[in-house]
Design a protein around this motif. Structure first.
Motif, short mmCIF file in Angstrom:
data_model
loop_
_atom_site.label_atom_id
_atom_site.label_comp_id
_atom_site.label_asym_id
_atom_site.label_seq_id
_atom_site.Cartn_x
_atom_site.Cartn_y
_atom_site.Cartn_z
N THR A 1 0.80 41.48 41.45
CA THR A 1 -0.02 42.52 42.09
C THR A 1 -1.50 42.21 41.87
O THR A 1 -1.88 41.67 40.83
N PRO A 2 -2.36 42.53 42.83
CA PRO A 2 -3.80 42.28 42.65
C PRO A 2 -4.48 43.29 41.74
O PRO A 2 -5.67 43.16 41.45
N ASP A 3 -3.75 44.28 41.26
CA ASP A 3 -4.32 45.32 40.40
C ASP A 3 -4.54 44.76 39.00
O ASP A 3 -3.60 44.53 38.24
N ALA B 1 -5.64 46.16 36.51
CA ALA B 1 -5.28 47.12 35.46
C ALA B 1 -3.78 47.16 35.22
O ALA B 1 -3.32 47.79 34.27
N GLU B 2 -3.02 46.49 36.07
CA GLU B 2 -1.57 46.48 35.92
C GLU B 2 -1.21 45.64 34.70
O GLU B 2 -1.48 44.45 34.66
N PRO B 3 -0.66 46.24 33.67
CA PRO B 3 -0.34 45.46 32.47
C PRO B 3 0.84 44.54 32.73
O PRO B 3 1.75 44.86 33.50
N ALA B 4 0.81 43.36 32.09
CA ALA B 4 1.94 42.46 32.18
C ALA B 4 3.14 43.15 31.55
O ALA B 4 3.06 43.72 30.47
N ALA B 5 4.26 43.13 32.26
CA ALA B 5 5.43 43.84 31.77
C ALA B 5 6.69 43.08 32.14
O ALA B 5 6.73 42.37 33.15
N LEU C 1 13.11 41.58 35.82
CA LEU C 1 11.84 41.76 36.52
C LEU C 1 10.66 41.46 35.60
O LEU C 1 10.62 41.92 34.46
N VAL C 2 9.72 40.67 36.11
CA VAL C 2 8.46 40.40 35.41
C VAL C 2 7.33 40.82 36.33
O VAL C 2 7.27 40.38 37.49
N THR C 3 6.44 41.69 35.85
CA THR C 3 5.30 42.15 36.64
C THR C 3 4.02 41.60 36.04
O THR C 3 3.80 41.69 34.83
N VAL C 4 3.19 41.01 36.89
CA VAL C 4 1.93 40.42 36.44
C VAL C 4 0.80 40.95 37.30
O VAL C 4 0.87 40.88 38.54
N SER D 1 -5.97 37.63 46.37
CA SER D 1 -6.81 38.15 47.45
C SER D 1 -6.07 39.10 48.38
O SER D 1 -6.69 39.86 49.12
N GLY D 2 -4.75 39.06 48.36
CA GLY D 2 -3.98 39.88 49.27
C GLY D 2 -3.25 41.00 48.57
O GLY D 2 -3.67 41.50 47.53
N GLY D 3 -2.14 41.41 49.16
CA GLY D 3 -1.34 42.48 48.59
C GLY D 3 -0.33 41.97 47.59
O GLY D 3 -0.33 40.79 47.21
N THR D 4 0.55 42.86 47.18
CA THR D 4 1.56 42.53 46.17
C THR D 4 2.62 41.58 46.74
O THR D 4 3.04 41.73 47.89
N LEU D 5 3.02 40.64 45.92
CA LEU D 5 4.08 39.69 46.27
C LEU D 5 5.25 39.89 45.32
O LEU D 5 5.06 40.08 44.12
N GLU D 6 6.46 39.82 45.84
CA GLU D 6 7.66 39.81 45.01
C GLU D 6 8.41 38.53 45.34
O GLU D 6 8.78 38.29 46.50
N ILE D 7 8.61 37.71 44.31
CA ILE D 7 9.18 36.38 44.49
C ILE D 7 10.37 36.20 43.55
O ILE D 7 10.24 36.41 42.33
#
Length: 333
Positions: free
Chosen positions: A80-82, A84-88, A93-96, A102-108
């Motif tokens: 996510t480009p946020d 403030a989004e903490p790595a979790a 699932l891994v969120t970074v 430069s764009g929106g959120t990607l889920e890969i």
């Protein structure tokens, strides 16, 4: 690279027993350069073939893809480009939070594709043939051979000798010399020790040979003996670690390929990470922290890097590298 070309490339890697991670974009929020269905392969040296987003997204995919090569697991990576989004990390699932995106959120979806367990079986006796069929049913890559000069592949997990007296010592010695984790001899309780005594190795190496091969399950048929041998292999095998590629040549002109000692000295680089295929020294790999955006990046030969005051710094993308080159003091103060 087209989907067909990428599939052909993946097939070639599988046939060559080269581990890789398949990355597939499953969701993309606009604006993004990637779209659902885009895919790429992450190779052990950190190379990415295909497309799953721009350089910043690619950097995150590389880092987590290399980590999965060590564990053999699969996961959904959410970028996510946020900032403030903490790595979790949650189950599967891994969120970074990537502030450079430069764009929106990607889920890969990242799927580790590891070669199957490799078992060499020497001999043409009924037990040897049964090992090939039972091993294949388990999903192993079982390679039977009757030529004692057949080389043992470096990633061989087990060597089982079932030749009933033919060239046993030679094959056992070769397997021990190659450092194969599980080495076994199909022989009786009386003949097995006699074969080991004739081996030209020390007692420590001799003790590594399992004979009679297999767990004592009361096996009678060749198929039951094969089952007992594979069960013993499963019960005694160590955690599987894939060989890492050689470290890049420090004398090469590529500034992004320093030896690990230089990388650790750079500050912001931590040794002992869990990535595979990075710059190595004694099996230790390294990650680095981008001094501009704070993202963790994998240290590989193709990493974007810049030197300042005798130190090397690594970056998630060309924008961060250029910002650092323009004003290093802004990020090192």
């Amino acid at each position: 690279m087209s989907v067909a070309e990428l599939r052909a490339r993946a097939d070639g890697l599988r046939s060559g027993r080269t581990p890789f991670v398949q990355a597939t974009v499953v969701r993309a929020e606009r604006p993004t350069s990637a779209k659902a269905g885009d895919r790429a392969l992450v190779l052990p040296d950190g190379t990415i073939e295909g497309f799953v987003g721009g350089s910043c997204a690619e950097s995150t995919v590389r880092l987590h893809g290399l980590r999965l090569l060590r564990t053999g697991e699969s996961t959904l990576l959410r970028i996510t480009p946020d900032a403030a989004e903490p790595a979790a990390t949650a189950e599967g699932l891994v969120t970074v939070g990537n502030p450079c995106l430069s764009g929106g959120t990607l889920e890969i979806f990242l799927e580790a594709m590891l070669p199957p367990t490799l078992v060499h079986v020497y001999g043409d006796a009924p037990v040897a043939r049964a090992l090939a069929s039972v091993g294949a049913a388990v999903g192993y890559d079982v390679r039977a051979f009757s030529d004692s000069d057949t080389p043992i592949a470096p990633d061989t997990d087990a060597v089982v000798v079932a030749s009933h007296g033919r060239e046993e010592e030679r094959v056992l010695a070769a397997a021990l010399s190659a450092g194969v984790g599980y080495v076994a001899l199909v022989a009786s309780r009386r003949r097995g020790p006699a074969v080991l005594a004739a081996l030209g190795v020390d007692d420590e190496q001799r003790a590594r040979v399992h004979t009679p091969a297999g767990l004592d399950i009361g096996a009678r048929t060749p198929q039951e003996v094969a089952l007992s041998v594979l069960a013993e292999f499963v019960a005694t095998r160590p955690a599987r670690v894939h060989p890492e590629p050689a470290a890049p040549d420090p004398a090469a002109p590529d500034p992004a390929a320093p030896v690990l000692a230089d990388a650790v000295a750079a500050g912001g680089v931590t040794a002992g990470g869990v990535t595979a295929g990075g710059v190595t020294a004694g099996g230790v790999t390294a990650d680095a922290v981008d001094p501009v955006c704070g993202m963790t990046v994998a240290v590989v030969a193709t990493s974007l890097a810049a030197s300042h005051a005798g130190r090397t710094w690594y970056f998630c993308g060309p924008g961060c590298r250029q910002a650092f080159v323009d004003d290093p003091g802004r990020y090192l103060g």
